[in-house]
Design a protein around this motif. Structure first.
Motif, PDB file in Angstrom:
ATOM      1  N   TYR A  57     -34.067  52.601 -16.003  1.00  0.00           N
ATOM      2  CA  TYR A  57     -33.804  52.349 -14.705  1.00  0.00           C
ATOM      3  C   TYR A  57     -33.407  53.576 -14.001  1.00  0.00           C
ATOM      4  CZ  TYR A  57     -35.847  47.671 -14.401  1.00  0.00           C
ATOM      5  OH  TYR A  57     -37.075  46.528 -14.459  1.00  0.00           O
ATOM      6  N   CYS A 115     -33.741  48.682  -6.453  1.00  0.00           N
ATOM      7  CA  CYS A 115     -34.079  46.592  -6.701  1.00  0.00           C
ATOM      8  C   CYS A 115     -35.473  47.269  -6.078  1.00  0.00           C
ATOM      9  CB  CYS A 115     -33.587  45.994  -5.342  1.00  0.00           C
ATOM     10  SG  CYS A 115     -33.934  47.504  -4.045  1.00  0.00           S
ATOM     11  N   ILE A 116     -35.727  48.735  -5.460  1.00  0.00           N
ATOM     12  CA  ILE A 116     -37.019  48.298  -5.311  1.00  0.00           C
ATOM     13  C   ILE A 116     -37.981  49.505  -6.106  1.00  0.00           C
ATOM     14  CG2 ILE A 116     -38.811  50.230  -4.314  1.00  0.00           C
ATOM     15  CD1 ILE A 116     -37.002  50.210  -1.977  1.00  0.00           C
ATOM     16  N   GLU A 127     -37.082  48.482  -9.561  1.00  0.00           N
ATOM     17  CA  GLU A 127     -37.718  46.798 -10.418  1.00  0.00           C
ATOM     18  C   GLU A 127     -38.635  46.195  -9.525  1.00  0.00           C
ATOM     19  OE1 GLU A 127     -35.141  42.883 -11.557  1.00  0.00           O
ATOM     20  OE2 GLU A 127     -33.679  44.834 -11.166  1.00  0.00           O
ATOM     21  N   ARG A 128     -39.044  46.279  -8.132  1.00  0.00           N
ATOM     22  CA  ARG A 128     -39.793  44.945  -8.386  1.00  0.00           C
ATOM     23  C   ARG A 128     -41.519  45.785  -8.282  1.00  0.00           C
ATOM     24  NH1 ARG A 128     -40.279  44.898  -2.217  1.00  0.00           N
ATOM     25  NH2 ARG A 128     -38.499  45.720  -2.395  1.00  0.00           N
ATOM     26  N   ILE A 129     -41.464  47.385  -7.978  1.00  0.00           N
ATOM     27  CA  ILE A 129     -42.613  47.485  -8.758  1.00  0.00           C
ATOM     28  C   ILE A 129     -43.069  47.447  -9.869  1.00  0.00           C
ATOM     29  CG2 ILE A 129     -43.578  50.004  -9.250  1.00  0.00           C
ATOM     30  CD1 ILE A 129     -41.406  50.915  -6.115  1.00  0.00           C
ATOM     31  N   ARG A 170     -41.890  45.329 -12.204  1.00  0.00           N
ATOM     32  CA  ARG A 170     -42.183  44.417 -12.768  1.00  0.00           C
ATOM     33  C   ARG A 170     -43.346  43.638 -11.797  1.00  0.00           C
ATOM     34  NH1 ARG A 170     -37.540  41.380 -10.968  1.00  0.00           N
ATOM     35  NH2 ARG A 170     -38.740  40.939  -8.305  1.00  0.00           N
ATOM     36  N   ASP A 171     -43.400  43.845 -10.321  1.00  0.00           N
ATOM     37  CA  ASP A 171     -44.566  43.109  -9.595  1.00  0.00           C
ATOM     38  C   ASP A 171     -45.882  43.897  -9.632  1.00  0.00           C
ATOM     39  OD1 ASP A 171     -42.984  40.947  -9.984  1.00  0.00           O
ATOM     40  OD2 ASP A 171     -41.976  41.585  -7.506  1.00  0.00           O
ATOM     41  N   HIS A 172     -46.192  45.255  -9.643  1.00  0.00           N
ATOM     42  CA  HIS A 172     -46.987  45.865  -8.786  1.00  0.00           C
ATOM     43  C   HIS A 172     -47.602  46.059 -10.852  1.00  0.00           C
ATOM     44  CE1 HIS A 172     -46.504  45.328  -4.721  1.00  0.00           C
ATOM     45  NE2 HIS A 172     -44.874  45.814  -4.718  1.00  0.00           N
ATOM     46  N   LYS A 193     -46.669  45.445 -14.150  1.00  0.00           N
ATOM     47  CA  LYS A 193     -46.553  44.256 -14.643  1.00  0.00           C
ATOM     48  C   LYS A 193     -45.707  44.459 -15.671  1.00  0.00           C
ATOM     49  CE  LYS A 193     -48.770  41.618 -11.782  1.00  0.00           C
ATOM     50  NZ  LYS A 193     -48.103  40.444 -10.631  1.00  0.00           N
ATOM     51  N   ARG A 219     -42.772  45.541 -18.711  1.00  0.00           N
ATOM     52  CA  ARG A 219     -41.567  44.545 -19.237  1.00  0.00           C
ATOM     53  C   ARG A 219     -40.880  45.257 -20.205  1.00  0.00           C
ATOM     54  NH1 ARG A 219     -40.825  39.798 -22.737  1.00  0.00           N
ATOM     55  NH2 ARG A 219     -43.988  40.308 -24.287  1.00  0.00           N
TER      56      ARG A 219
END
Length: 111
Positions: free
Chosen positions: A68, A80-81, A83-85, A87-89, A91, A93
Motif C-alpha cells: 500500500y 484510504c482511497i 485501499e478502496r480502489i 478492494r472495491d473496484h 476486487k 486482495r
C-alpha cells in the motif's frame, strides 16, 4: 478520444515543450467535460518532465508485490482511497504478498 489515450497525448505535447496550461486547454477543447482535471494533467506532465517514459499508470500490474505504501507514494493518492480502489473496484486482495482477485476462476486456482 478515450481517457486511456490522455497520457499518450500529454506525453507527446510535453515532449514537444508545450506548456501545462496549453495542454489542459487543448484537452478541454477536445473532450469538454470529459477532460481530465488540471491536477491530473499536471501530475502527468511532471512525471514526463522527470523522465518517465511509460504511459501506463497501473502500479499493481507492473509490480504485483507492491505494498500500500508503494502504491500511495507512486500514485499520490491517500491510503484510504488506494485501499478502496483495490478492494472495491479492482476486487483484489493480498495473498502471500501478491495481489490476486477475490474470486478465483478454476484456471487461476490451478495456477
Amino acid at each position: 478520444m478515450g481517457n486511456e489515450y490522455n497520457p499518450y497525448y500529454i506525453r507527446i505535447r510535453t515532449t514537444l515543450g508545450i506548456a501545462l496550461q496549453a495542454i489542459r486547454e487543448e484537452l478541454v477543447a477536445a473532450l469538454g467535460p470529459g477532460a481530465p482535471a488540471y491536477r491530473t494533467v499536471a501530475k502527468w506532465v511532471e512525471r514526463f518532465r522527470e523522465g518517465r517514459k511509460d504511459v501506463n499508470d497501473d502500479v499493481i500490474s507492473n509490480n504485483p508485490h507492491s505494498t500500500y505504501d508503494n502504491i500511495v507514494a507512486e500514485t499520490f493518492l491517500c491510503h484510504c482511497i488506494v485501499e478502496r480502489i483495490i478492494r472495491d473496484h479492482l476486487k483484489l486482495r493480498k495473498v502471500t504478498s501478491r495481489w490476486v482477485p477475490h474470486q478465483l476462476t478454476a484456471e487461476q486456482k490451478e495456477e
